[in-house]
Design a protein around this motif. Structure first.
Motif, PDB file in Angstrom:
ATOM      1  N   CYS A 298       0.827  -1.210   0.000  1.00  0.00           N
ATOM      2  CA  CYS A 298       0.000   0.000   0.000  1.00  0.00           C
ATOM      3  C   CYS A 298       0.860   1.257   0.000  1.00  0.00           C
ATOM      4  CB  CYS A 298      -0.942  -0.009   1.213  1.00  0.00           C
ATOM      5  SG  CYS A 298      -2.239  -1.266   1.113  1.00  0.00           S
ATOM      6  N   ALA A 299       1.937   1.236   0.773  1.00  0.00           N
ATOM      7  CA  ALA A 299       2.819   2.404   0.838  1.00  0.00           C
ATOM      8  C   ALA A 299       3.453   2.691  -0.518  1.00  0.00           C
ATOM      9  CB  ALA A 299       3.901   2.175   1.892  1.00  0.00           C
ATOM     10  N   LEU A 300       3.984   1.662  -1.154  1.00  0.00           N
ATOM     11  CA  LEU A 300       4.609   1.831  -2.464  1.00  0.00           C
ATOM     12  C   LEU A 300       3.581   2.191  -3.531  1.00  0.00           C
ATOM     13  CD1 LEU A 300       7.070  -1.189  -2.286  1.00  0.00           C
ATOM     14  CD2 LEU A 300       7.721   1.230  -2.294  1.00  0.00           C
ATOM     15  N   ALA A 301       2.387   1.623  -3.408  1.00  0.00           N
ATOM     16  CA  ALA A 301       1.326   1.913  -4.379  1.00  0.00           C
ATOM     17  C   ALA A 301       0.940   3.390  -4.347  1.00  0.00           C
ATOM     18  CB  ALA A 301       0.103   1.036  -4.111  1.00  0.00           C
ATOM     19  N   ARG A 302       0.852   3.956  -3.159  1.00  0.00           N
ATOM     20  CA  ARG A 302       0.528   5.382  -3.068  1.00  0.00           C
ATOM     21  C   ARG A 302       1.597   6.223  -3.752  1.00  0.00           C
ATOM     22  NH1 ARG A 302      -0.799   4.191   2.301  1.00  0.00           N
ATOM     23  NH2 ARG A 302       1.020   5.315   3.111  1.00  0.00           N
ATOM     24  N   PHE A 303       2.841   5.792  -3.624  1.00  0.00           N
ATOM     25  CA  PHE A 303       3.945   6.517  -4.268  1.00  0.00           C
ATOM     26  C   PHE A 303       3.785   6.496  -5.786  1.00  0.00           C
ATOM     27  CE2 PHE A 303       8.278   6.238  -6.142  1.00  0.00           C
ATOM     28  CZ  PHE A 303       8.658   7.553  -5.916  1.00  0.00           C
ATOM     29  N   VAL A 304       3.520   5.327  -6.348  1.00  0.00           N
ATOM     30  CA  VAL A 304       3.385   5.215  -7.814  1.00  0.00           C
ATOM     31  C   VAL A 304       2.184   6.022  -8.303  1.00  0.00           C
ATOM     32  CG1 VAL A 304       3.021   3.638  -9.748  1.00  0.00           C
ATOM     33  CG2 VAL A 304       4.501   2.957  -7.851  1.00  0.00           C
ATOM     34  N   ILE A 305       1.071   5.925  -7.589  1.00  0.00           N
ATOM     35  CA  ILE A 305      -0.120   6.672  -7.982  1.00  0.00           C
ATOM     36  C   ILE A 305       0.174   8.174  -8.002  1.00  0.00           C
ATOM     37  CG2 ILE A 305      -2.471   7.279  -7.278  1.00  0.00           C
ATOM     38  CD1 ILE A 305      -2.681   4.356  -6.179  1.00  0.00           C
ATOM     39  N   SER A 306       0.985   8.624  -7.054  1.00  0.00           N
ATOM     40  CA  SER A 306       1.307  10.054  -6.993  1.00  0.00           C
ATOM     41  C   SER A 306       2.167  10.503  -8.175  1.00  0.00           C
ATOM     42  CB  SER A 306       2.044  10.373  -5.680  1.00  0.00           C
ATOM     43  OG  SER A 306       3.391   9.918  -5.706  1.00  0.00           O
ATOM     44  N   LEU A 307       2.935   9.580  -8.770  1.00  0.00           N
ATOM     45  CA  LEU A 307       3.790   9.932  -9.903  1.00  0.00           C
ATOM     46  C   LEU A 307       2.989  10.195 -11.177  1.00  0.00           C
ATOM     47  CD1 LEU A 307       6.737   7.395  -9.439  1.00  0.00           C
ATOM     48  CD2 LEU A 307       6.654   9.798  -8.746  1.00  0.00           C
ATOM     49  N   GLN A 308       1.759   9.694 -11.209  1.00  0.00           N
ATOM     50  CA  GLN A 308       0.916   9.845 -12.398  1.00  0.00           C
ATOM     51  C   GLN A 308       0.737  11.324 -12.755  1.00  0.00           C
ATOM     52  OE1 GLN A 308      -2.944   8.088 -11.762  1.00  0.00           O
ATOM     53  NE2 GLN A 308      -3.233   7.622 -13.915  1.00  0.00           N
ATOM     54  N   SER A 309       0.528  12.161 -11.739  1.00  0.00           N
ATOM     55  CA  SER A 309       0.302  13.580 -12.005  1.00  0.00           C
ATOM     56  C   SER A 309       1.567  14.261 -12.515  1.00  0.00           C
ATOM     57  CB  SER A 309      -0.201  14.284 -10.742  1.00  0.00           C
ATOM     58  OG  SER A 309       0.781  14.236  -9.715  1.00  0.00           O
ATOM     59  N   SER A 310       2.733  13.783 -12.099  1.00  0.00           N
ATOM     60  CA  SER A 310       3.985  14.388 -12.543  1.00  0.00           C
ATOM     61  C   SER A 310       4.201  14.173 -14.040  1.00  0.00           C
ATOM     62  CB  SER A 310       5.162  13.812 -11.750  1.00  0.00           C
ATOM     63  OG  SER A 310       6.319  14.575 -11.949  1.00  0.00           O
ATOM     64  N   ALA A 311       3.973  12.954 -14.484  1.00  0.00           N
ATOM     65  CA  ALA A 311       4.113  12.667 -15.919  1.00  0.00           C
ATOM     66  C   ALA A 311       3.096  13.459 -16.737  1.00  0.00           C
ATOM     67  CB  ALA A 311       3.954  11.171 -16.167  1.00  0.00           C
ATOM     68  N   ALA A 312       1.893  13.587 -16.211  1.00  0.00           N
ATOM     69  CA  ALA A 312       0.852  14.337 -16.918  1.00  0.00           C
ATOM     70  C   ALA A 312       1.229  15.814 -17.046  1.00  0.00           C
ATOM     71  CB  ALA A 312      -0.485  14.194 -16.180  1.00  0.00           C
ATOM     72  N   ASN A 313       1.783  16.366 -15.980  1.00  0.00           N
ATOM     73  CA  ASN A 313       2.187  17.773 -16.025  1.00  0.00           C
ATOM     74  C   ASN A 313       3.362  18.004 -16.961  1.00  0.00           C
ATOM     75  OD1 ASN A 313       0.566  19.570 -14.221  1.00  0.00           O
ATOM     76  ND2 ASN A 313       0.997  17.942 -12.773  1.00  0.00           N
ATOM     77  N   THR A 314       4.225  17.002 -17.100  1.00  0.00           N
ATOM     78  CA  THR A 314       5.324  17.121 -18.055  1.00  0.00           C
ATOM     79  C   THR A 314       4.792  17.220 -19.482  1.00  0.00           C
ATOM     80  OG1 THR A 314       6.885  15.959 -16.629  1.00  0.00           O
ATOM     81  CG2 THR A 314       7.379  15.991 -18.978  1.00  0.00           C
ATOM     82  N   VAL A 315       3.808  16.398 -19.816  1.00  0.00           N
ATOM     83  CA  VAL A 315       3.190  16.486 -21.149  1.00  0.00           C
ATOM     84  C   VAL A 315       2.622  17.885 -21.373  1.00  0.00           C
ATOM     85  CG1 VAL A 315       1.400  15.578 -22.675  1.00  0.00           C
ATOM     86  CG2 VAL A 315       2.565  14.041 -21.094  1.00  0.00           C
TER      87      VAL A 315
END
Length: 475
Positions: A298-315
């Protein structure tokens, strides 16, 4: 290992050696050099004055990287690609002049990233398949073990332990299909030039458009892709990165749900993740059997989910043909998203291979609630014996509320059936027969069989020749 500076725990504690190696400096810069060799080969093949001896020299030094020299060059030049061009040229003196001929930095950076991203997805797919296979085997073993179902985290119609496992498994199946789709959609950047116009290559080939197009196809094929992206700016569109991180986030979402369910079931003492003989649950409470693996998922999953917005903002912020603010962000987001998902799947593989079910506790928890759930069947049975449906419904409603009050306020067992047995309207109805859990699980066992045969079996067949990856936990 140095202990006087920060070490990324994704490497030191969580991710597998296979995924860690994929994102290593050696792998990255060896791939750059392979791309420079490919470019030289293709340019020679299409008539540019590059000798076979120069190409052989380049090929012979692909893995011989002087990282200290590269670091000195980068400190001086403030340009990572040119630092490695010079470092490569130092060990390939005869080929120095043709390294990176006609290319922009993104020829090596982007094409290398695409290769690493594709291989990363392939590793993820293999790990996903292993977890799917393991959960499917568990579901088959537990196909008929009736358990209490939950909606709104409140007791609901019974299901089976195996059917619940298929819910976890199917989420991961859908994730695997998305991973496979993304792999299938990947292309090379190939040779697009500084702003994507291929102007430098057109100059190299003296205005011959056909040769430039042929060069692009040839390089893409040599890299290992069937085709290249139709158009690019300086970089391939960062939409590709965002789509890939979306897929990894999807896996994290599925894993978080699965691991949370296990944590809840562990608190009810119905199921547990593996617990080793010498494992300590708490430094203070020696009796504890904490679900540390599921909590880590669960801890690692929250981290990965949070990265989704970073990639989107880069686009969203890639102005015109490109801005360099994607670079530092991608160095963090892309490798760490893969490393964290790899760690999650290693954990899920370990968990699914050692799931423990306590059938007596499962049965007891179900029996405590089953009298309430049996009331509809009891009502129908009493109607068949000539009872009035509305009167029977009112009797059940009153006695159910009384029984619930005894359970909640006095902590006593559910005595609903005893109360109904005393009612004349239920005389002659076999109340105990209504407590057979098999009457209430519907087609759950058959659904497990069908799911494994129709959904999991084809996946097993697709990956039959793949070597299984290890799932050893570091800590």
């Amino acid at each position: 290992m140095s202990h006087d500076r920060y070490e990324n725990p994704l490497i030191s504690r969580y991710a597998s050696s296979e995924m860690s190696s994929l994102w290593s400096e050696q792998r990255k810069f060896s791939t750059w050099r392979k791309l420079w060799v490919i470019l030289a080969e293709a340019e020679q093949q299409l008539g540019l004055p590059i000798t076979s001896e120069q190409i052989a020299e380049l090929r012979g030094q692909v893995d011989n990287i002087d990282f200290d020299a590269a670091a000195k060059y980068e400190k001086k030049l403030r340009h990572d690609v040119m630092a490695h061009v010079h470092t490569y040229g130092d060990v390939c003196p005869s080929a120095r002049g043709i390294i990176h001929l006609g290319a922009t930095s993104c020829y090596v950076t982007d094409n290398a990233d695409l290769l690493l991203l594709r291989e990363g997805l392939q590793l993820v797919a293999r790990r996903l398949m292993t977890v799917i296979d393991s959960l499917a085997r568990f579901a088959t073993e537990q196909r008929s073990v009736a358990c209490l179902g939950f909606t709104h985290l409140q007791p609901a119609q019974p299901t089976t332990v195996g059917k619940r496992a298929t819910l976890w498994c199917y989420d991961l199946v859908l994730d695997l299909l998305e991973v496979e789709h993304r792999i299938g959609e990947m292309r090379a950047r190939s040779v697009k030039g500084t702003t994507g116009t291929q102007a430098s290559f057109l100059a190299l080939f003296h205005g011959d458009h056909a040769k430039v197009r042929e060069l692009e196809k040839l390089v893409a094929k040599k890299i290992g892709f069937a085709d290249s992206y139709a158009v690019t700016g300086q970089t391939y569109t960062r939409k590709v990165d965002s789509q890939i991180v979306d897929v990894l986030s999807g896996i994290a979402q599925s894993a978080h749900k699965l691991a949370t369910d296990l944590r809840l079931l562990a608190s009810r003492k119905e199921m547990e993740e593996p617990f080793e003989a010498d494992q300590i649950g708490s430094s203070a409470m020696a009796y504890k059997r904490n679900p540390m693996r599921s909590e880590r998922v669960c801890a690692l999953a929250r981290f990965v989910i949070s990265l989704q917005s970073s990639a989107a903002n880069t686009v969203a912020t890639q102005w015109m043909e490109r801005t360099l603010d994607d670079s530092a962000n991608r160095r963090l987001v892309l490798p760490q998203a893969f490393l964290a998902i790899d760690a999650i799947l290693v954990l899920l593989q370990n968990i699914s291979n050692g799931l423990v079910v306590y059938p007596q506790v499962v049965a007891r928890n179900l029996q405590e609630e089953l009298p309430f759930m049996a009331t509809e069947n009891l009502l129908m049975a009493a109607v068949e014996r000539g009872g009035d449906r509305q009167n029977l419904h009112e009797v059940i409603r009153k006695r159910s509320h009384e029984a619930a009050a005894v359970v909640k306020q006095e902590g006593k067992p559910n005595d609903l059936l005893t109360r109904l047995a005393a009612e004349p309207d239920f005389a002659g109805v076999d109340l105990q027969a209504a407590l057979d859990p098999a009457q209430y699980v519907g087609r759950a066992p058959e659904q497990v069989d069908e799911f494994v045969a129709e959904v999991v079996a084809p996946i097993r067949a697709r990956y039959a020749n793949q070597r299984e990856l290890t799932a050893e936990l570091k800590v």
